[in-house]
Design a protein around this motif. Structure first.
Motif, PDB file in Angstrom:
ATOM      1  N   MET A   1      14.273 -17.980 -18.431  1.00  8.86           N
ATOM      2  CA  MET A   1      12.984 -17.888 -17.779  1.00  8.86           C
ATOM      3  C   MET A   1      12.294 -16.559 -18.095  1.00  8.86           C
ATOM      4  O   MET A   1      11.098 -16.536 -18.334  1.00  8.86           O
ATOM      5  N   LYS A   2      13.105 -15.469 -18.071  1.00  9.43           N
ATOM      6  CA  LYS A   2      12.539 -14.172 -18.379  1.00  9.43           C
ATOM      7  C   LYS A   2      12.077 -14.111 -19.833  1.00  9.43           C
ATOM      8  O   LYS A   2      11.069 -13.487 -20.139  1.00  9.43           O
ATOM      9  N   ALA A   3      12.820 -14.762 -20.698  1.00  7.81           N
ATOM     10  CA  ALA A   3      12.459 -14.750 -22.116  1.00  7.81           C
ATOM     11  C   ALA A   3      11.144 -15.494 -22.330  1.00  7.81           C
ATOM     12  O   ALA A   3      10.290 -15.049 -23.111  1.00  7.81           O
ATOM     13  N   THR A   4      10.957 -16.619 -21.649  1.00  7.64           N
ATOM     14  CA  THR A   4       9.714 -17.383 -21.759  1.00  7.64           C
ATOM     15  C   THR A   4       8.544 -16.569 -21.229  1.00  7.64           C
ATOM     16  O   THR A   4       7.467 -16.547 -21.830  1.00  7.64           O
ATOM     17  N   HIS A   5       8.761 -15.897 -20.127  1.00  9.94           N
ATOM     18  CA  HIS A   5       7.719 -15.058 -19.542  1.00  9.94           C
ATOM     19  C   HIS A   5       7.361 -13.901 -20.488  1.00  9.94           C
ATOM     20  O   HIS A   5       6.191 -13.568 -20.668  1.00  9.94           O
ATOM     21  N   ALA A   6       8.371 -13.296 -21.099  1.00 10.53           N
ATOM     22  CA  ALA A   6       8.136 -12.194 -22.026  1.00 10.53           C
ATOM     23  C   ALA A   6       7.369 -12.668 -23.261  1.00 10.53           C
ATOM     24  O   ALA A   6       6.454 -11.984 -23.744  1.00 10.53           O
TER      25      ALA A   6
END
Length: 160
Positions: A1-6
């Motif tokens: 999820m953090k990777a998608t947000h980044a």
């Protein structure tokens, strides 16, 4: 999820960082107005302490008015700006106004702005009374009933 947000944030930053061509880079000729425009300029500074601002407001008003027959420009004087409606104050300013037509006095610039129509200059009665008492202004009108219509019907308000 953090990777998608980044990744989404990086893409958004990359897209918004590209420079865009602003309107001012294109010369489309003189200002064109298709519908009537009511523009109110407001002046709140003492013309004896800052004559350049008073000159700029008057010159800008004349420039906007000359840009189209559908443009109506009124100068609303408030606070210390009401000094522009006092003949003694205006004549005491010795610094010349720099205009596209050359140097003129503040008084000449004011007369050119008014151009025989005192309704082009509206004075705040409260501000005028606090500074000049009950004497009528030398320039413009002093009618509290004009202020609501002036500001409520304005398409644009430019403050100096």
């Amino acid at each position: 999820m953090k990777a998608t947000h980044a990744i989404a944030s990086s893409i958004l930053i990359a897209i918004t960082s590209f420079s865009a061509s602003a309107d001012y880079t294109l010369d489309k000729g003189s200002i064109r107005v298709t519908s009537p425009q009511d523009i109110v300029l407001t002046l709140g500074v003492d013309p004896t302490l800052n004559p350049e601002v008073a000159c700029l407001a008057l010159t800008m008003g004349q420039f906007l008015r000359s840009s189209s027959k559908k443009v109506n420009v009124t100068l609303f004087l408030r606070n210390d700006g009401v000094g522009l409606a006092d003949a003694a104050t205006v004549s005491s300013v010795t610094q010349p106004c720099q205009t596209p037509a050359g140097q003129v006095t503040l008084e000449q610039n004011l007369q050119a702005f008014i151009a025989g129509n005192d309704n082009n200059l509206v004075n705040c009665p409260i501000c005028w009374g606090a500074r000049f008492g009950m004497q009528p202004p030398a320039y413009g009108i002093l009618d509290s009933g004009a202020i609501p219509m002036l500001l409520l019907s304005a398409d644009k308000v430019i403050d100096f």
